[in-house]
Design a protein around this motif. Sequence first.
Motif, PDB file in Angstrom:
ATOM      1  N   LEU A 276     128.818  47.237 -77.635  1.00  0.00           N
ATOM      2  CA  LEU A 276     128.942  47.962 -76.371  1.00  0.00           C
ATOM      3  C   LEU A 276     128.105  49.238 -76.291  1.00  0.00           C
ATOM      4  O   LEU A 276     127.991  49.836 -75.222  1.00  0.00           O
ATOM      5  CB  LEU A 276     130.422  48.298 -76.118  1.00  0.00           C
ATOM      6  CG  LEU A 276     131.345  47.069 -76.014  1.00  0.00           C
ATOM      7  CD1 LEU A 276     132.814  47.502 -76.045  1.00  0.00           C
ATOM      8  CD2 LEU A 276     131.059  46.276 -74.736  1.00  0.00           C
ATOM      9  N   LYS A 277     127.488  49.644 -77.406  1.00  0.00           N
ATOM     10  CA  LYS A 277     126.872  50.971 -77.420  1.00  0.00           C
ATOM     11  C   LYS A 277     125.690  51.106 -76.477  1.00  0.00           C
ATOM     12  O   LYS A 277     125.399  52.203 -76.009  1.00  0.00           O
ATOM     13  CB  LYS A 277     126.477  51.368 -78.846  1.00  0.00           C
ATOM     14  CG  LYS A 277     125.351  50.548 -79.438  1.00  0.00           C
ATOM     15  CD  LYS A 277     125.024  51.028 -80.854  1.00  0.00           C
ATOM     16  CE  LYS A 277     123.976  50.125 -81.477  1.00  0.00           C
ATOM     17  NZ  LYS A 277     123.620  50.537 -82.841  1.00  0.00           N
ATOM     18  N   ALA A 278     125.001  50.028 -76.185  1.00  0.00           N
ATOM     19  CA  ALA A 278     123.821  50.144 -75.328  1.00  0.00           C
ATOM     20  C   ALA A 278     124.199  50.400 -73.867  1.00  0.00           C
ATOM     21  O   ALA A 278     123.401  50.923 -73.099  1.00  0.00           O
ATOM     22  CB  ALA A 278     122.970  48.877 -75.428  1.00  0.00           C
ATOM     23  N   GLU A 279     125.436  50.046 -73.514  1.00  0.00           N
ATOM     24  CA  GLU A 279     125.786  50.071 -72.081  1.00  0.00           C
ATOM     25  C   GLU A 279     126.794  51.134 -71.671  1.00  0.00           C
ATOM     26  O   GLU A 279     126.920  51.448 -70.490  1.00  0.00           O
ATOM     27  CB  GLU A 279     126.362  48.711 -71.673  1.00  0.00           C
ATOM     28  CG  GLU A 279     125.388  47.572 -71.775  1.00  0.00           C
ATOM     29  CD  GLU A 279     126.131  46.250 -71.809  1.00  0.00           C
ATOM     30  OE1 GLU A 279     126.663  45.845 -70.753  1.00  0.00           O
ATOM     31  OE2 GLU A 279     126.220  45.643 -72.903  1.00  0.00           O
ATOM     32  N   TYR A 280     127.567  51.641 -72.634  1.00  0.00           N
ATOM     33  CA  TYR A 280     128.668  52.530 -72.256  1.00  0.00           C
ATOM     34  C   TYR A 280     128.644  53.830 -73.046  1.00  0.00           C
ATOM     35  O   TYR A 280     128.094  53.883 -74.149  1.00  0.00           O
ATOM     36  CB  TYR A 280     130.020  51.829 -72.490  1.00  0.00           C
ATOM     37  CG  TYR A 280     130.162  50.560 -71.695  1.00  0.00           C
ATOM     38  CD1 TYR A 280     130.591  50.599 -70.365  1.00  0.00           C
ATOM     39  CD2 TYR A 280     129.841  49.314 -72.259  1.00  0.00           C
ATOM     40  CE1 TYR A 280     130.699  49.424 -69.618  1.00  0.00           C
ATOM     41  CE2 TYR A 280     129.950  48.146 -71.532  1.00  0.00           C
ATOM     42  CZ  TYR A 280     130.379  48.209 -70.213  1.00  0.00           C
ATOM     43  OH  TYR A 280     130.477  47.058 -69.475  1.00  0.00           O
ATOM     44  N   ALA A 281     129.273  54.849 -72.475  1.00  0.00           N
ATOM     45  CA  ALA A 281     129.483  56.100 -73.221  1.00  0.00           C
ATOM     46  C   ALA A 281     130.558  55.840 -74.269  1.00  0.00           C
ATOM     47  O   ALA A 281     131.634  55.327 -73.943  1.00  0.00           O
ATOM     48  CB  ALA A 281     129.926  57.203 -72.269  1.00  0.00           C
ATOM     49  N   ILE A 282     130.259  56.168 -75.520  1.00  0.00           N
ATOM     50  CA  ILE A 282     131.207  55.934 -76.614  1.00  0.00           C
ATOM     51  C   ILE A 282     131.371  57.226 -77.396  1.00  0.00           C
ATOM     52  O   ILE A 282     130.379  57.878 -77.732  1.00  0.00           O
ATOM     53  CB  ILE A 282     130.710  54.820 -77.562  1.00  0.00           C
ATOM     54  CG1 ILE A 282     130.456  53.526 -76.774  1.00  0.00           C
ATOM     55  CG2 ILE A 282     131.733  54.583 -78.683  1.00  0.00           C
ATOM     56  CD1 ILE A 282     130.072  52.334 -77.635  1.00  0.00           C
TER      57      ILE A 282
END
Lengths: 238, 238
Positions: free
Chosen positions: B114-120
């Motif tokens: 998910l790191k490419a698409e969302y703030a984590i």
Amino acid sequence: MSGTLYGVGLGPGDPELITRKAARLIEKATVIAYPALAGEASLARSIAADLIPETAREIAMNIPMTVDRGPAQVAYDLAAVAVRAELDAGRDVVVLCEGDPFFYGSFMYLYARLKAEYAIEVVPGVTSMTACASVAGLPLSARNEVVTILPAPIFAGSETDGGPARVLEQSDTVVVMKLGRHFGVVRAAIDAAGLTDKAVYIERASTPHEVVLPLSQAPEKAPYFSMILIVKGADPWL
Amino acid sequence: MSGTLYGVGLGPGDPELITRKAARLIEKATVIAYPALAGEASLARSIAADLIPETAREIAMNIPMTVDRGPAQVAYDLAAVAVRAELDAGRDVVVLCEGDPFFYGSFMYLYARLKAEYAIEVVPGVTSMTACASVAGLPLSARNEVVTILPAPIFAGSETDGGPARVLEQSDTVVVMKLGRHFGVVRAAIDAAGLTDKAVYIERASTPHEVVLPLSQAPEKAPYFSMILIVKGADPWL
């Protein structure tokens, strides 16, 4: 009855990364001790400042930062005398520790001096190592990967025995801590191992002064509270 | 606007060792996700149980424990779909992680997806490693000592390459994690290295089921959540 000595890890710097257990012990403490470098404000105290009761008696342990260990050992001897007086009077003493007390922490010097005679409880804390991994967005280790932690001073004068060079070659993840004045020689060793492209430089993780940079873009000088993470593992989840 | 994904370290098992930051994120969460082994209660959920709001939507990620990685990868794919739906609807998701999310933690599988698409945001936690050192009363490392962390499975079938044997010989402190079914071969390697007298066995540190024993007195079988600490450094403070 003697008091209990608590060695309390405060985590890497953000007061929010203090554990609930540490926070409760500090909030109800009657005696609080912490290391302070001679002439400077105590970093440990500053992390916990919002939790320290106004009524607490404070013991600042003034630790000289010298390469020769003698003066620091004398300082811990003196600190042990002061802490011992409180414990003998039946008062618990909460010692504030940056990071985790037993992971390159100075609490262990007090622990060694008092463990035979007093009840001691150690409260672990978040280490700067995993805090750095978090702010760098860099998982340290998965599955069966080997992690090696190298304090930077061992790089100095190690050209002959090859120790750090072998670790850089063989370990899946390498953490180089306490860069300070050894930053140059560490950087040269990482470069010689062909790992600069995989190395991330982190300074004062989780504090307002945090710096996260590829090693190739890091500044010339590094403070003591800085580290390099090298994670070789390919994305292990795909 | 998409929600933020929080990977929140819960520490080694004692709910009091949760950080204040993690506690606040969990207390105000609207969506909480956690790993659960198929058919069992979630250990991560049990650590944070007193903090989870009754109103929170819960996503249990059922992860199969198989030697072959394929089924677990499919499970993380499915979990990512469920989490993604919440994030796309603008809701933050708090993922509960035993220990520290980036230190042998399963959160990184979700992170990678998910790191490419969302703030984590990753919130580091107390690792089982330093918790074990605390309950064993065993400072892990001081000054310039080298620490190596070896997951137990690498001992299996390593007679030929000598990797773990070399680490046992050369590193000042050795941490062997995830013993489980590899306990026998690890024990034999430590014995062959002449280090059994310096080895401490710890099971489920900081929980009501905690066990701390000299390795020579450890039981025959070890659970997955157990480790061995070998600290060779002489009392470094005297």
